[in-house]
Structures are given as C-alpha cells and as structure tokens.
Design a protein around this motif. Structure first.
Motif, PDB file in Angstrom:
ATOM      1  N   GLU A   5       0.833  -1.193   0.000  1.00  0.00           N
ATOM      2  CA  GLU A   5       0.000   0.000   0.000  1.00  0.00           C
ATOM      3  C   GLU A   5       0.870   1.245   0.000  1.00  0.00           C
ATOM      4  O   GLU A   5       1.953   1.264   0.579  1.00  0.00           O
ATOM      5  CB  GLU A   5      -0.895   0.021   1.238  1.00  0.00           C
ATOM      6  N   ARG A   7      -0.427   4.316   1.039  1.00  0.00           N
ATOM      7  CA  ARG A   7      -0.741   5.060   2.241  1.00  0.00           C
ATOM      8  C   ARG A   7      -2.044   4.560   2.851  1.00  0.00           C
ATOM      9  O   ARG A   7      -3.012   4.318   2.150  1.00  0.00           O
ATOM     10  CB  ARG A   7      -0.867   6.554   1.937  1.00  0.00           C
ATOM     11  N   ALA A   8      -2.040   4.411   4.170  1.00  0.00           N
ATOM     12  CA  ALA A   8      -3.238   4.041   4.917  1.00  0.00           C
ATOM     13  C   ALA A   8      -3.554   5.171   5.882  1.00  0.00           C
ATOM     14  O   ALA A   8      -2.665   5.679   6.571  1.00  0.00           O
ATOM     15  CB  ALA A   8      -3.028   2.728   5.669  1.00  0.00           C
ATOM     16  N   GLU A   9      -4.817   5.577   5.929  1.00  0.00           N
ATOM     17  CA  GLU A   9      -5.243   6.658   6.812  1.00  0.00           C
ATOM     18  C   GLU A   9      -6.377   6.175   7.701  1.00  0.00           C
ATOM     19  O   GLU A   9      -7.122   5.264   7.362  1.00  0.00           O
ATOM     20  CB  GLU A   9      -5.705   7.861   5.995  1.00  0.00           C
ATOM     21  N   THR A  15      -8.527   1.600   9.723  1.00  0.00           N
ATOM     22  CA  THR A  15      -8.165   2.149   8.422  1.00  0.00           C
ATOM     23  C   THR A  15      -9.436   2.566   7.718  1.00  0.00           C
ATOM     24  O   THR A  15     -10.336   1.757   7.506  1.00  0.00           O
ATOM     25  CB  THR A  15      -7.417   1.107   7.571  1.00  0.00           C
ATOM     26  N   ARG A  17      -9.222   4.990   4.927  1.00  0.00           N
ATOM     27  CA  ARG A  17      -8.900   5.346   3.543  1.00  0.00           C
ATOM     28  C   ARG A  17      -7.571   4.690   3.187  1.00  0.00           C
ATOM     29  O   ARG A  17      -6.621   4.760   3.956  1.00  0.00           O
ATOM     30  CB  ARG A  17      -8.811   6.859   3.377  1.00  0.00           C
ATOM     31  N   LEU A  18      -7.540   4.067   2.023  1.00  0.00           N
ATOM     32  CA  LEU A  18      -6.368   3.293   1.634  1.00  0.00           C
ATOM     33  C   LEU A  18      -6.035   3.576   0.168  1.00  0.00           C
ATOM     34  O   LEU A  18      -6.899   3.508  -0.699  1.00  0.00           O
ATOM     35  CB  LEU A  18      -6.644   1.802   1.821  1.00  0.00           C
ATOM     36  N   THR A  19      -4.783   3.915  -0.081  1.00  0.00           N
ATOM     37  CA  THR A  19      -4.296   4.125  -1.447  1.00  0.00           C
ATOM     38  C   THR A  19      -3.216   3.094  -1.730  1.00  0.00           C
ATOM     39  O   THR A  19      -2.314   2.909  -0.904  1.00  0.00           O
ATOM     40  CB  THR A  19      -3.702   5.535  -1.613  1.00  0.00           C
ATOM     41  N   TRP A  20      -3.329   2.413  -2.853  1.00  0.00           N
ATOM     42  CA  TRP A  20      -2.303   1.425  -3.170  1.00  0.00           C
ATOM     43  C   TRP A  20      -1.986   1.435  -4.664  1.00  0.00           C
ATOM     44  O   TRP A  20      -2.758   1.906  -5.485  1.00  0.00           O
ATOM     45  CB  TRP A  20      -2.708   0.029  -2.703  1.00  0.00           C
ATOM     46  N   SER A  32     -13.759   3.958   3.154  1.00  0.00           N
ATOM     47  CA  SER A  32     -14.672   3.051   3.833  1.00  0.00           C
ATOM     48  C   SER A  32     -16.141   3.370   3.569  1.00  0.00           C
ATOM     49  O   SER A  32     -16.890   2.525   3.081  1.00  0.00           O
ATOM     50  CB  SER A  32     -14.394   3.078   5.343  1.00  0.00           C
ATOM     51  N   ALA A 129      -6.656  -4.907  -1.534  1.00  0.00           N
ATOM     52  CA  ALA A 129      -5.457  -4.080  -1.608  1.00  0.00           C
ATOM     53  C   ALA A 129      -4.359  -4.817  -2.359  1.00  0.00           C
ATOM     54  O   ALA A 129      -4.117  -6.003  -2.134  1.00  0.00           O
ATOM     55  CB  ALA A 129      -4.974  -3.717  -0.203  1.00  0.00           C
ATOM     56  N   HIS A 210     -11.652  10.354   8.669  1.00  0.00           N
ATOM     57  CA  HIS A 210     -10.368   9.651   8.689  1.00  0.00           C
ATOM     58  C   HIS A 210      -9.540  10.006   9.923  1.00  0.00           C
ATOM     59  O   HIS A 210      -8.325  10.191   9.860  1.00  0.00           O
ATOM     60  CB  HIS A 210      -9.582   9.921   7.407  1.00  0.00           C
TER      61      HIS A 210
END
Length: 280
Positions: A5, A7-9, A15, A17-20, A32, A129, A210
């Motif tokens: 990933e 970034r995980a927020e 968690t 919000r997740l960007t991968w 979410s 993810a 978040h």
C-alpha cells in the motif's frame, strides 16, 4: 498481495482510507463509507490526471440499494413516532400508557434500522489491496464479528443502543414502581442507550473524517453523520432531564426531556431521509 500500500489513513487501529499501487502502474483509492454505501472505488490510470470510479458487481449494488432503503425508512418512521410521542407528552393528553405505546412502536423501527445498518456493513463489497482496483462481493451473511472495522463497530454499537432502548421502553409499561425502580429500570437503560448512540456517532465521524476533525458541507455522508449525532446529543440531554428526583418524585425538567426527545427524533428522521439519497 502484490505491491505494498502507498498510504493508509484512519485513527488508532482503524483504516478508513487506503491508497495502493496497481500492477499496471496506476493507483486505487478506497474509502470506507463510500465503498460500503455506494459500492465504488476510485482508480487512476498510469499518467492520468483524474480518477474513474469502478463499481461493484450487480449483486452487491442491488444489496446496497435494498438495505439502504429499508434502513432509511425504518429511521424515518421510528423518528417520527418518537417525535409524536414526545409531542403528546408535551402538548397532548400526556397519558403515560399512550406515550409508552407510541415510543415502543418507534423503538421497534429503530431496532430494525439498527440491524439493517449492521447488515449493510456485513454484506458490503470488500476491497482487495494490491489487486486490480476493484471491489469483491462475498456471499450473504446475517452476522459477522469484525471489531477492527470502524464501520462494523459503529453500526454494531448503534444496534446495541437500540436494543438497550428497547429494555427501557418495555419497562416504561410497568406501573406502581418506586422512584428508585423507575430510575433503575427505565432511566438507567435510557442513559446507556443514549451513550451508545453517541459512541456510534463518534465512530461515524472517525470513518468519514479519517480520524481528524473535519467539516465537509458538500458531503452528503458527512451531513447524515452530523444530523444523527445532533439527534444523539439531544436524546442524551432529554435523558438527563428525565431523571426522577427521589425527594420530590418529579422529573428534573419534563419540558426539556420532551423537547429534547422531539427535536432529537426529528433529527433521526431527517438523517433517514438524507440516507435515501446516499445510494449506489
């Protein structure tokens, strides 16, 4: 799981919000509330300036729509009945049995809305993810235990609050109680239910903000959480005012209790009405 990933927020263990990175060099963004309510994840192609939304399959979208409508209508009707009960107590006959009956029926709608909200979370499409930036639909489930998911915990606490309210509403039909019994059997569960509603609303803000303090006036989801939390605060004020003084056998402030319940209930109805528009 492919590439890690980016970034995980969130807040604490949650968690939201997740960007991968995607295998093709693009990226995916999962949030979410947006994923579980609207069934979408945002995907950005390599070198692209804007993202596109990728929807879950038709099975998941159909579930989300049906459950959303049922939960929203349940909260609309439940809130309206609670408001009617409070209005009768304040302006009408004030008959205890009549008010208790209206509150009890309204409580059944709140129970329904709380459980259906939990089912929305349990059966929402899940992100993968490190995968291709899509949501996966699981088989239908009536129950799960996922306390590390903030959306599950928020709706579970909400449902628990409606059940505790049900205890208070049932006990309100009892007659011939002493002041101590009234406070123990009716007022105490009411207070616990209000506290659980407040905790659920706080977790709702954690999910949509978040883990930070935020105001998103252009976000329908934020307004739903905010309006419902205002209703929870007013219910708590009403519950505090409904404590029966042992010395005088009277409520601390009956008018505040009735008005807090009436306006708070209307907030829940409004939250349900807004929820009708937060769908895939």
């Amino acid at each position: 799981m492919g590439q890690p990933e980016q970034r995980a927020e969130g807040a604490g263990p949650f968690t939201t919000r997740l960007t991968w990175h995607l295998p093709d060099g693009g990226s995916a963004l999962w949030e979410s509330r947006i994923a579980r309510r609207r069934g979408v994840v945002a995907v950005r192609a390599p070198g692209a300036a804007d993202s596109r939304t990728v929807r879950a399959d038709a099975v998941a979208i159909g579930r989300l729509r049906r459950l959303n409508v049922i939960a929203a209508v349940a909260f609309i009707v439940g809130g309206a009945l609670f408001a009617a009960g409070a209005a009768i107590a304040q302006f009408g006959s004030g008959d205890a049995t009549e008010c208790a009956s209206i509150y009890f029926v309204g409580g059944l709608f709140f129970n329904t809305g709380g459980y259906i909200s939990l089912l929305q979370v349990i059966n929402s499409p899940r992100h993968v993810a490190g995968g291709q930036g899509r949501l996966v639909t699981r088989g239908w489930r009536w129950w799960s235990y996922e306390p590390m998911r903030v959306d599950w915990l928020s709706t579970f606490v909400l449902f628990a609050g409606t059940l505790v309210f049900a205890v208070s509403l049932l006990d309100s039909f009892l007659r011939g109680l002493s002041v101590q019994q009234v406070n123990r059997l009716i007022w105490a569960p009411d207070m616990v239910g209000c506290l659980l509603f407040l905790v659920s609303g706080h977790l709702g803000f954690v999910e949509i903000c978040h883990g930070e303090l935020c105001v998103h006036p252009h976000s329908l989801g934020w307004w739903i959480v905010a309006v419902n939390q205002l209703g929870s605060v007013l219910f708590m004020v009403a519950a505090l005012a409904a404590f029966t003084r042992p010395a005088t056998d009277t409520l601390i402030a009956a008018g505040i209790a009735n008005w807090g319940t009436l306006i708070g209930a209307l907030c829940f109805s409004l939250g349900g009405l807004l929820q009708l528009y937060e769908h895939p």
